[in-house]
Every structure is written in structure tokens, then in C-alpha cells.
Design a protein around this motif. Structure first.
Motif: not given
Length: 519
Positions: A399-407
Motif C-alpha cells: 500500500t502506498a502511504q504517500e505518493d510514489i514517483d516512478l519517473g
């Protein structure tokens, strides 16, 4: 006439009130729905920018996951193959990001924002509680992982070598009755062996699964199958509906047996461990096993309780971690051992190379020793190549607890992420001729060039498998013992010929087809 008029007025008033309430209810629901759409506007926008399977209102793409575990697994893999890289799946009202490109996997698995397990793992919690595998709380996991880590140091693992050898040698005696006979699926035999190994090393109890008819392996296999079915049946997500279903009643009945078995061991062990004279005792427990003097993981956790000043495991937590060790340590290593033997049966030349190394390192007689394990390098490459093609956990979910930047894409906060381990392991871009079984992919000079996200059989990053070294030691010992004694054959013609299913752990749909001949 006046009476009739009054009745008509009352009916009209009642009708107006009903109409008003109906309009009010529709407006309320519409307002709620519009607010939901507004709150999720970024998510819907992200969904429009990603490919993915067709989704219906309310249930999303859940209708794809109807049927037996084999069919469910097939649908998931079909999606990963159709949408390489990253795609979205609506499961009910929730959107899942599905990721299989190694460059994305590495970012996600090392991100501090993706340490939380997905809420679906709660469906395993009746069995494993809040152990390392299934706890949803990152704070709880961090605390327990930090405390448990030292119990997996090399010095402690070395003590278990005698157990690995003893149980492996019992297995080769058990296999004699199958030598020279028709093809056999040895998963049950292998699971009983690995269960004996883990029961001694995790709990310090001999349950003698290889020589008696214990039900524990069947319990574990059925529990994992039911969890898999529940995860993909959206109606079973309701605890009430599941608990009152036939499947739910079976699940909780077996769970109670597993936890009762473990509870008896924990309580008996605590009594013995707290007794200053425990080293002179050998006690028969109510857990259908024999307590051993040998130090096990459970003993070490109890010792932590005895010595710690600021922290203590509760009995429930001791039980959770012990069951987690038991299930993870028996089911997964049994499956990998069976896949390795199947691959050797399929590739006779590689089997001969493995045998040659075993004879050079271990010799024709005598047991496998601790000092032999580092020198069984080719066997280790065979195990790794098997884990590449057949990772125990074909999918991981976070689960993503914050935004996750994949590029080139951002995973939205609060969303779930399905990590396609099997798809990544067989990605042609990173593994040319990916279905070819080639242990030399893991030669040191080649292994150094493997991107981290390409090979993650024990997961990766901070929340990786705590028992990697333990598993490799146990598997090398067992496989070297078996291969030196038996020549293996299989009716499978190629890796592609092996259809797969998953009940949380990867399995061949038609079983491990193996024939044994004494050397």
C-alpha cells in the motif's frame, strides 16, 4: 363525502411525504457519489492514463477472478502479460496499480512509503496473527523485525545444520519405497520433511511428520488455498459473510487447530525455558510432539522476553511469530525443493553436473557438513535459477502511504500496488530466452549485472524475507543428500509444459511429476 375527502387528503399527504423522502434519499446518495468522485478525481484521472482490463461500475474487474485458484492465477498472469510494465485494475471500488517492470519494482520495494502490506493480508491474520508476514502496521513490523533479526545470525543458523542433515537422511529412506516405481508427486513427502525441519528449528519440538500421520501439512495447504479464494471473491471480503459461509467455517475450524497446536508448544516452552533446570529436562508436550533440549527460534524469543527491560512479546505475539516461521519455513522450501528436482529431471545434463559437484565436495559417503555448503556453488546457481522461473510468491501486494514517483508515472497515496514477481522473473527484455533453464545466468560475473528488481524471490528492500540464509542452507543440505542417492526423471518436456497455479505459494497445476531411481 367529507370522510372520503379526508381520507384522500391523508393519502395525498402520505404520498407527498413518501415522494419527498425518496427525492431526499436520491439527492443524498447523488451528493455522496459526487463527493466521492470529487475526492477521487486524481485517481480517476490516473486511471484514464493507464491501460487495464475492462471494469464495470461498483464491482470493477472482479468478475475476471471467479473460479478455482488455478483459473484466478491464470487470469492474473494473462493481465500481466497483456499489459507489461504498469497497468490498473479496479477491484470493486478500489483501484490497484499492477507493476512488473523491474525498474519500477526496485523503486517501490525500497521506498519507505511502500512498507505497508495491503489490507488483503488481513485475511491471513486469523492464522498468522500480526506476525512479520501479515501485520499491516509498519511500526509493529519494524519493532518486531529489529528484535527478531539477531536470531537469524549465522552463528545461530549454523547450529541447525544437524537438524537439516538428520531430516534429509530420513527423507532418502522414505523415498526408497518409491524408487523404480511409477511417477509420483512428492510434494506431500517433501512438505513433511521440511515441516520436521522447521518444527525442530522454530519450536524445538519433534512432531515426526515423516514417520507419523500428522495433519499439519494438510491444514496449512488448505488454509492458504482458502485465503487465495477469499482474496479474489469480493463477497467474501465481508467478515460476516465469510464467517457464515461453508468455506469460512472450514477455515476457522482449521485455524483453531493450528493455533491450539502452537499455543500448547509456546506455553510448555515458556515453562521449561524459565526453569533454571530446563537443560536437564525432556518433556512430552500436549502438542503431539517431543520437546527438545536443542535451542530453537522460539527459545530465543522467550529468552529475549526474559532478558529485555523495555520490551516483551505477549504469548499471542510469540504464537504469531512461531506460526509465521512454521508456515513460511515449511511450505515455501518444500515447493522450491520439488521444483529443483523437477528441473533436474527435465535437464539430465545439469543433473549430472550437480551430482559431480556434490561428489567432489561432499564425497560418496558421509553426511553433508556445514563446511561443504559454501562450496556447493553450482547447486546454489541451480536453486537460484529455479527460483527465477518459479518464485514462491508470484505476486506481492503493498500500500502506498504517500505518493510514489516512478519517473513517468505517480502511484497515488492510499492506493494498493500488486507487484508481478513472476512476470518480472520471466521478462524477455532482462532475461533473454527466459523460459530456458540456465544456472549459468547466476555466475558471479553475470549475477553482478542483474538489476535488483529482476530477481526478487525473497522480496527486496527493508521488508524482504528474514529467512533467506536459513532457507538456502536447508535446501542445499536436503538437495545434495537426495541427488547423491537418487537419479531423477520427469515426464514434463519443457518449462513451458508446466502449467502453474497458486494457493499463495506457486505450484504446478498437475503436480510434481517425478520418478526416482537408486544410483
Amino acid at each position: 363525502m367529507v370522510l372520503d375527502l379526508r381520507i384522500l387528503l391523508r393519502q395525498r399527504k402520505s404520498s407527498v411525504i413518501t415522494e419527498f423522502l425518496l427525492i431526499f434519499l436520491i439527492c443524498t446518495m447523488l451528493t455522496w457519489f459526487l463527493q466521492l468522485l470529487w475526492r477521487k478525481r486524481k485517481l480517476y484521472q490516473a486511471s484514464l492514463n493507464l491501460p487495464g482490463p475492462f471494469a464495470l461500475p461498483i464491482i470493477g474487474s472482479a468478475f475476471y477472478f471467479i473460479g478455482k485458484p488455478y483459473n484466478i492465477f491464470g487470469q492474473i498472469m494473462h493481465m500481466f502479460n497483456n499489459y507489461p510494465g504498469i497497468f490498473r485494475v479496479w477491484f470493486g471500488p478500489r483501484m490497484f496499480y499492477a507493476v512488473s517492470d523491474p525498474k519500477y519494482l526496485e523503486i517501490i520495494l525500497t521506498s519507505p512509503q511502500a512498507l505497508a502490506k495491503e489490507n488483503l493480508y488481513r485475511m491471513a491474520q486469523p492464522v498468522t496473527g500480526h506476525g512479520l508476514f501479515s501485520t499491516l502496521s509498519v511500526a509493529h513490523w519494524k519493532k518486531h523485525r529489529k528484535i527478531i533479526n539477531p536470531t537469524f545470525n549465522q552463528q545461530i543458523l549454523d547450529r541447525f545444520m544437524v537438524v537439516f542433515v538428520e531430516q534429509s537422511e530420513i527423507l532418502i529412506e522414505v523415498l526408497k519405497k518409491y524408487a523404480g516405481k511409477e511417477e509420483h508427486d512428492i510434494l506431500k513427502l517433501m512438505t513433511r520433511c521440511t515441516l520436521d525441519i522447521i518444527s525442530e528449528t522454530a519450536m524445538g519440538v519433534q512432531i515426526k511428520a515423516q514417520s507419523t500421520d500428522t495433519s499439519f501439512p494438510k491444514w496449512v495447504d488448505r488454509l492458504m488455498e482458502i485465503v487465495m479464494i477469499r482474496i479474489f471473491n469480493i463477497y467474501y471480503h465481508s467478515d460476516f459473510i465469510f464467517a457464515n459461509s461453508r468455506l469460512g467455517k472450514e477455515f476457522y475450524d482449521i485455524t483453531n487447530k493450528v493455533r491450539t497446536f502452537t499455543k500448547n508448544v509456546v506455553l510448555e516452552k515458556k515453562k521449561i525455558r524459565y526453569n533454571e533446570k530446563f537443560e536437564n529436562n525432556e518433556v512430552s508436550s500436549d502438542a503431539e510432539g517431543t520437546m527438545l533440549k536443542r535451542t530453537a527460534f522460539l527459545d530465543l524469543l522467550i529468552d529475549i522476553n526474559y532478558e529485555a527491560k523495555n520490551f516483551q512479546f505477549t504469548d499471542e505475539e510469540l504464537m504469531d511469530e512461531t506460526i509465521t516461521f512454521m508456515i513460511a519455513g515449511s511450505d515455501t522450501t518444500a515447493s522450491t525443493n520439488c521444483f529443483v528436482l523437477t528441473m533436474l529431471g527435465l535437464h539430465q545434463d545439469i543433473q549430472e553436473n550437480v551430482l559431480r559437484e556434490i561428489l567432489e565436495v561432499v564425497g560418496e559417503e558421509g553426511s553433508v557438513q556445514l563446511s561443504h555448503l559454501p562450496n556447493l556453488k553450482y547447486l546454489e546457481r541451480v536453486i537460484k535459477e529455479t527460483l527465477r522461473l518459479f518464485p514462491n510468491g508470484p505476486f506481492l501486494v503493498r500500500t502506498a502511504q504517500e505518493d510514489i514517483d516512478l519517473g513517468d508515472c505517480t502511484i497515488q497515496k492510499g492506493c494498493s500496488i500488486v507487484l508481478g514477481v513472476l512476470r518480472s522473473h520471466r521478462n524477455e527484455k532482462y532475461w533473454p530466452d527466459s523460459l530456458k533453464f540456465d544456472p549459468d545466468r547466476f555466475l558471479p560475473e553475470k549475477a553482478a549485472k542483474i538489476l535488483p528488481g529482476c530477481f526478487i524471490p525473497f522480496s527486496y528492500g527493508p521488508r524482504n524475507c528474514i529467512g533467506m540464509k536459513y532457507a538456502m542452507m536447508a535446501m542445499k543440505t536436503l538437495l545434495a543428500t537426495v541427488i547423491r542417492r537418487y537419479k531423477l526423471f520427469t515426464s514434463y518436456k519443457s518449462v513451458k509444459d508446466i502449467e502453474l497455479k497458486s494457493n499463495m505459494v506457486l505450484r504446478p497445476k498437475d503436480g510434481y511429476k517425478l520418478t526416482f531411481e537408486l544410483r
